[in-house]
Design an enzyme around this catalytic site. Structure first.
Site, PDB file in Angstrom:
ATOM      1  N   SER A  36     -53.877 125.246   7.353  1.00 28.40           N
ATOM      2  CA  SER A  36     -54.069 126.625   7.650  1.00 28.40           C
ATOM      3  C   SER A  36     -54.951 126.806   8.657  1.00 28.40           C
ATOM      4  O   SER A  36     -55.345 127.949   9.191  1.00 28.40           O
ATOM      5  CB  SER A  36     -54.264 127.284   6.370  1.00 28.40           C
ATOM      6  OG  SER A  36     -55.576 126.755   5.732  1.00 28.40           O
ATOM      7  N   SER A  39     -60.518 123.588   7.778  1.00 29.73           N
ATOM      8  CA  SER A  39     -61.515 122.670   8.507  1.00 29.73           C
ATOM      9  C   SER A  39     -61.817 123.064   9.694  1.00 29.73           C
ATOM     10  O   SER A  39     -63.244 122.808  10.144  1.00 29.73           O
ATOM     11  CB  SER A  39     -61.065 121.479   8.474  1.00 29.73           C
ATOM     12  OG  SER A  39     -60.858 120.933   7.054  1.00 29.73           O
ATOM     13  N   SER A 106     -58.215 124.047  -2.595  1.00 29.16           N
ATOM     14  CA  SER A 106     -58.339 124.551  -4.079  1.00 29.16           C
ATOM     15  C   SER A 106     -57.123 125.598  -4.494  1.00 29.16           C
ATOM     16  O   SER A 106     -57.450 126.932  -4.291  1.00 29.16           O
ATOM     17  CB  SER A 106     -59.605 125.366  -4.332  1.00 29.16           C
ATOM     18  OG  SER A 106     -59.857 126.258  -2.841  1.00 29.16           O
TER      19      SER A 106
END
Length: 201
Positions: A36, A39, A106
């Site tokens: 997405s 990072s 997460s």
């Protein structure tokens, strides 16, 4: 759980630390599907903040699994523990007046809520950033070839394909990376930090 332990407070108060370092500790928690852009934005944000002479450090999902969390897999229980540990570590960083930048899929709301609660209980800011990109977009990006392997059944429990991703319901910041570039994303987050008084220029 260990029982014969006693918490030992230090001699430096949070207020004293913040005044000396001239910044308030905060955790910026990036969540979103693989590919997405978490990072990429986290790296750019860390560099930008350091160039503003701010104490910032990035904790990246893949990197952490080379050390601290190398004993964990990707089943739901391991994912829960992965995020629990990072919640604790990011809280420690924020307590040191660092801007902790975490980039982890997460996938579960409950785990992110636990991380937030850890910060709330310590009176430390927690900024959830939903790095949002549609599944078809991240599958087209697929820089590591993971979606292709997941579709082929070569990777089990892969978020978005064979394991769920629970999108944030009310994140502090929502960035749609199919419409927003990295530079603008960094600007949005930086301006938010300034507006809340977490950093000053």
């Amino acid at each position: 759980m260990a029982t014969n332990i006693t918490f030992h407070p230090g001699s430096v108060t949070n207020t004293e630390r913040m005044e000396l370092l001239k910044q308030k500790g905060v955790t910026i928690w990036f969540t979103g599907l693989s590919a997405s852009g978490k990072s990429t934005i986290a790296c750019a944000l860390e560099q930008h903040l350091l160039h503003l002479h701010k104490f910032a450090y990035r904790l990246d999902g893949d990197n952490i699994r080379f050390g601290l969390n190398k004993d964990l897999g990707f089943d739901e229980k391991s994912r829960n523990e992965n995020i629990r540990r990072i919640g604790e570590v990011s809280r420690l960083f924020a307590d040191s007046s660092c801007i902790a930048i975490t980039a982890f899929i997460s996938p579960y709301r409950a785990d992110r809520a636990v991380a937030r609660e850890l910060h709330d209980n310590a009176s430390l800011p927690f900024v959830e950033v939903f790095v949002d990109a549609p599944l078809h977009v991240v599958e087209l990006r697929d820089p590591k070839g993971l979606y292709k392997k997941a579709r082929a059944g070569e990777i089990k429990d892969f978020t978005g394909i064979s394991a769920p991703y629970e999108a944030p319901e009310s994140p502090e910041i929502h960035i749609k990376t199919d419409k927003t570039d990295v530079t603008d994303a960094v600007s949005i987050i930086t301006n938010f930090l300034i507006s809340k008084g977490y950093i000053s220029l």
